[in-house]
Design an enzyme around this catalytic site. Structure first.
Site, mmCIF file in Angstrom:
data_model
loop_
_atom_site.group_PDB
_atom_site.id
_atom_site.type_symbol
_atom_site.label_atom_id
_atom_site.label_comp_id
_atom_site.label_asym_id
_atom_site.label_seq_id
_atom_site.Cartn_x
_atom_site.Cartn_y
_atom_site.Cartn_z
ATOM 1 N N CYS A 1 53.456 25.799 54.374
ATOM 2 C CA CYS A 1 54.802 26.350 54.205
ATOM 3 C C CYS A 1 55.082 26.813 52.781
ATOM 4 O O CYS A 1 56.230 27.086 52.445
ATOM 5 C CB CYS A 1 55.842 25.322 54.630
ATOM 6 N N ASN B 1 50.304 25.180 50.670
ATOM 7 C CA ASN B 1 50.124 24.547 51.975
ATOM 8 C C ASN B 1 50.585 25.470 53.085
ATOM 9 O O ASN B 1 50.784 26.665 52.883
ATOM 10 C CB ASN B 1 50.907 23.228 52.008
ATOM 11 N N GLU C 1 55.254 25.423 49.853
ATOM 12 C CA GLU C 1 56.030 24.697 48.845
ATOM 13 C C GLU C 1 55.201 23.694 48.056
ATOM 14 O O GLU C 1 55.674 23.165 47.044
ATOM 15 C CB GLU C 1 57.237 23.991 49.487
#
Length: 939
Positions: free
Chosen positions: A569, A567, A571
């Site tokens: 970020c 995604n 994670e």
């Protein structure tokens, strides 16, 4: 001693000095020599002035002061008399002339008192002041009420002087001042002292709270109201039902909230928890989270938490009891939901999910459908990850027109501009990350997307980018082999393959290319492409390095699809297809809130995780879905992502340096407990509510837990994985329970950046090391001075916390290594991110990753990056079994401002003062966007 007269010009300098009355004059360094000389004479007697030692010292110290005032090389600036005197005092202390410095400080205090006669109460009397209300009416300034509010703000804060705040406030007021300016003056007066005493952050927060109470109570009750903190025990229960009514009438709150037993809920509110906010947390809440009508807030902090809790309890059987349980968790800061949940829970558009992952089809209709979906998902605060690998590359044939493709980059430009246009309702800038596999023919153009040079039509300055790297590429790099780039329309199955199956198919396509059966391909040396990937990452901060095979081989859902990207970020690692948009619902446990003298409180942590997983699972059922693809995926697989924050605070509390085996062990043990309890909680929910629909065939259904899936990665890499597989808890019992009962959620863990929610809770972000021990943090709420309270407490205990130490921290940008007064053990414990060997970050992340079914947002810091160091670091990350990495952070030219807050933002009408800082190098790489006001990441 120095006089109060301004300093005259010398040597043609254009530096000006601001008098105390606001006028200015030219700078003259001779007056500094006089001031320093008189300071020595006052201590050592008149004969001291004739000694060579004093004359030499005066010359040296004068030079230091002048250098400090002019070292930026920009003489067209101004300073105040007090700031020059600050530098004189600092120079004397650094030279070891402590008695002279003390005499100088006492002299300054005497002169200040002489200029400012005090009244019997110790507060400077000013002429009568009237205050202008919002309706235009005026009334005398109620100084007695100000005293009450300031006294409340200082209650329980031993190091906060309420009289000092009140004096500063009255000094900023003027006749005809607006009510909101009085409130601002109170806050700014307290905020001015945060850098020297962190407790003033709580005082400033409580003073801001008075403004919030006036706004909210007045808006809800329909008449001007003010209340002290002591009044709120009775005011909150009366206010809360009216607040719900106001929100429903405004069309902002879900009418279903009125069906709750509001009296029961109001009785559960804890008004005293309003006092737990530090200033940054409450200001962030005020600016961005509390509901408002025409910019007038009507939501108080505890009502905010209870509203969020009610929204997540809507489908519960005893929803009042569950709402109270959820409220307790949020308002105590033991757990915090992600920003979209906080924004939207209980509202008429409850889009509570954090992250959305999509796969883009290789046709115009599919491409623009996904761009449209990006806009819809971003509108309600979602962070986006797009898998662009299926889109054919430059030179590929377009059958419908018999032309050739322009590749993926022109469409990425459109996606970039869409992210800018749709800015999450003005609350957060739209954010998207594009992923591309390393074998794609356009990979080299993809690497250049964030460059500041070249054709602007093929640049995406606002879009994040990430490499989706297969193990075979890393193995070719290790072997210094060749690597072949393809267009996906000619090798369509590579997109859905990983591990041994990918390697076999890839080699087959290379052989087909040799035979002339592949139209579009190009061969490169794997090491050269890898070097370019790292070079561009260093230069632009993008694309990030993420590992396809580790994400897929350890995915619990590999029976039902493929993880094609992460995604925004890095994670989240969930499957995507053309028909399913992966969705994740996030929240984070506050580690430091679960610490005791003996370490983590296992029972409290178990209780927190159990409730948090229930809250996250509830999000899936009450969620507002903006696309059918996202609803379909979320209902089928029910993934959630429980993470953590406050890791650095926990290490400080336990007195464990980040660069240590003990810190790595704590990363391991803390994540093991979270993992164990999260899996256990999801299994309990499966018993209560049923398994998720795609459970059969998953790794869970085979008794393979995240800790067990390491073997799958190790086997695929022929043992080339460095992961400690030690464990402390009874995993056999949990494994049997999952086999017996099942799981409610396909995925349960992911460590997000917590960029904003950690501010609300007043703890360090996620798993991040401390960036600096004294710094100015910027976000969409403004700029905030943040001092490390753990360090300040230790320095106080050792008698080392004084104004000179504050100045030294500023001078050294919050880094302790250059401050000789600080003992070695404190320098080790409070080492900042760029002082830590990044291999320690990788080792700690590896220990966490073994317990996590998704991934973690892992920033890597390098103080002096080099090609060799980057190569070693990212190869190490791959070999240690990490699924993803996030930003590469290197030193920036932006550091702590070398001035006091009192001179910059501690007064309503202050003249900005910026004392000079030493020459700093240009930034060697890109700063992490977590500290960028334009990017608040997933949370």
């Amino acid at each position: 001693m120095p006089t109060d007269q301004p300093i005259a010009a010398k040597h043609g300098s254009q530096l000006t000095v601001v008098r105390r009355d606001g006028s200015s004059t030219a700078f003259d360094q001779a007056k500094i020599s006089v001031a320093v000389t008189k300071a020595f004479l006052a201590v050592e007697g008149a004969e001291a002035g004739a000694t060579h030692r004093v004359r030499d010292l005066v010359t040296d110290l004068t030079g230091r002061v002048v250098d400090a005032l002019t070292s930026r090389g920009d003489s067209r600036r101004s300073v105040q008399v007090e700031d020059i005197q600050d530098q004189v005092e600092l120079a004397l202390m650094r030279a070891g002339e402590h008695q002279v410095a003390r005499a100088y400080v006492l002299y300054r205090e005497e002169r200040t008192k002489a200029r400012t006669p005090a009244d019997p109460a110790g507060i400077t009397e000013k002429p009568a002041i009237t205050v202008r209300a919002t309706d235009g009416s005026t009334a005398p300034l109620d100084v007695d009420r100000l005293r009450v509010i300031v006294a409340e703000a200082a209650k329980g804060l031993d190091s906060v002087d309420p009289e000092l705040i009140l004096d500063e406030t009255l000094g900023s007021c003027y006749d005809g001042i607006a009510q909101h300016e009085v409130e601002l003056a109170l806050v700014m007066a307290a905020r001015a002292y945060v850098e020297t005493e962190p407790q003033y952050s709580f005082a400033a927060s409580r003073l801001l709270l008075d403004q919030i109470r006036r706004e909210a109570l007045g808006r809800v009750h329909g008449e001007p109201r003010q209340a002290s903190q002591a009044d709120m025990t009775e005011a909150y229960p009366a206010y809360f039902p009216e607040y719900i009514r106001t929100g429903i009438e405004a069309g902002q709150l879900d009418p279903e909230l009125a069906a709750f037993d509001l009296t029961r809920l109001a009785a559960a509110i804890r008004p005293e928890r309003d006092l737990d906010f530090a200033f940054l947390g409450l200001q962030t809440l005020y600016d961005r989270y509390l509901l408002h009508i025409d910019k007038v807030r009507y939501e108080l902090p505890q009502a905010f938490f209870l509203r969020v809790a009610m929204g997540m309890a809507l489908r519960e059987d005893d929803r009042e009891a569950r709402a109270i349980q959820f409220y307790e968790l949020l308002s105590s800061f033991r757990f915090m939901s992600s920003t979209p949940t906080l924004f939207n829970s209980g509202t008429t558009r409850p889009q509570l999910s954090s992250c959305f992952l999509t796969t883009v089809e290789d046709d115009l209709a599919g491409i623009f459908t996904k761009i449209r979906n990006n806009a819809l998902l971003a509108k309600y605060s979602g962070g986006l990850g797009n898998d662009w690998t299926p889109v054919r590359g430059i030179g590929a044939k377009i059958r419908g027109t018999n032309g050739e493709s322009q590749g993926v980059v022109p469409f990425l430009k459109i996606a970039n501009d869409t992210a800018v246009a749709v800015n999450q309702g003005g609350k957060r800038k739209g954010a998207v990350c594009a992923y591309l596999e390393t074998w794609h023919i356009d990979i080299e153009e993809f690497l250049d997307l964030r460059k500041n040079t070249g054709d602007e039509r093929r640049r995406t300055h606002d879009m994040n980018t990430a490499n989706w790297v297969p193990d075979l590429f890393m193995q070719r790099v290790e072997a210094d082999g060749q690597w072949t780039l393809f267009s996906p329309d000619e090798v369509p199955d590579l997109h859905d393959l990983y591990g041994a199956a990918f390697a076999e198919a890839y080699r087959g396509y290379e052989e087909a290319a040799e035979r002339g059966e592949i139209r579009v391909f190009r061969r490169v040396r794997a090491v050269e492409l890898w070097r370019r990937m790292l070079t561009v990452l260093f230069e632009t901060g993008h694309p990030w390095i993420t590992f396809k095979d580790a994400c897929n081989l350890r995915s619990p859902q590999q029976h039902d699809g493929v993880v094609h990207s992460s995604n925004l970020c890095t994670e989240i690692t969930l499957n995507t297809t053309v028909d399913e948009t992966a969705v994740c619902n996030l929240g984070s446990v506050n580690l430091v809130a679960h610490l005791t003298e003996g370490g983590l409180d296992a029972e409290l942590l178990r209780d927190t995780v159990k409730t948090a997983v229930r809250m996250l699972d509830n999000v899936i059922d009450v969620n507002f879905y903006t696309t059918p693809e996202s609803e379909r995926a979320n209902q089928r697989h029910r993934p959630v992502g429980l993470g953590l924050m406050g890791f650095a605070d926990a290490l400080f509390t336990l007195r464990i340096p980040y660069s240590s085996d003990e810190a790595v062990a704590f990363a391991d043990s803390s994540m093991e407990q979270i993992s164990y309890h999260a899996i256990d909680a999801s299994s309990d929910l499966a018993a209560e509510r049923g398994r998720y629909s795609s459970y059969d065939g998953s790794l869970w259904s085979q008794g393979i837990l995240p800790i067990d899936s390491i073997a799958l990665l190790r086997n695929a890499r022929d043992g080339d994985v460095i992961v400690d597989e030690g464990k402390q808890l009874d995993w056999d019992a949990l494994r049997d329970k999952v086999l017996r009962t099942g799981m409610r959620n396909s995925n349960v863990m992911a460590i997000a950046p917590t960029a904003t929610i950690s501010n609300i809770c007043g703890v360090s972000q996620s798993i991040e090391p401390t960036y600096s021990n004294l710094f100015v943090k910027s976000n969409m709420s403004g700029e905030f001075t943040v001092a490390n309270p753990y360090l300040v407490a230790e320095l106080k205990a050792r008698g080392l916390w004084d104004q000179v130490m504050v100045s030294d921290l500023k001078y050294h940008d919050g880094i302790l290594a250059g401050i000789e007064r600080i003992p070695a053990d404190l320098r080790e414990l409070y080492a900042t991110a760029f002082e830590i060997d990044p291999q320690w970050l990788v080792k700690a992340a590896s220990r966490r990753q073994k317990w996590i079914d998704q991934a973690q947002s892992l920033n890597l810091y390098m103080s002096a990056p080099s090609g060799r160091a980057l190569d070693e670091l990212y190869r190490s990350a791959w070999r240690h079994g990490l699924k993803t990495t996030y930003y590469l952070r290197s030193q920036s030219a932006t550091h702590v401002e070398k001035s006091t807050l009192k001179g910059t933002d501690g007064r309503l009408n202050a003249v900005p003062v910026a004392l000079p800082e030493p020459a700093l190098p240009e930034p060697a790489g890109a700063m992490c966007a977590i500290d960028d006001p334009e990017c608040e990441a997933c949370q």
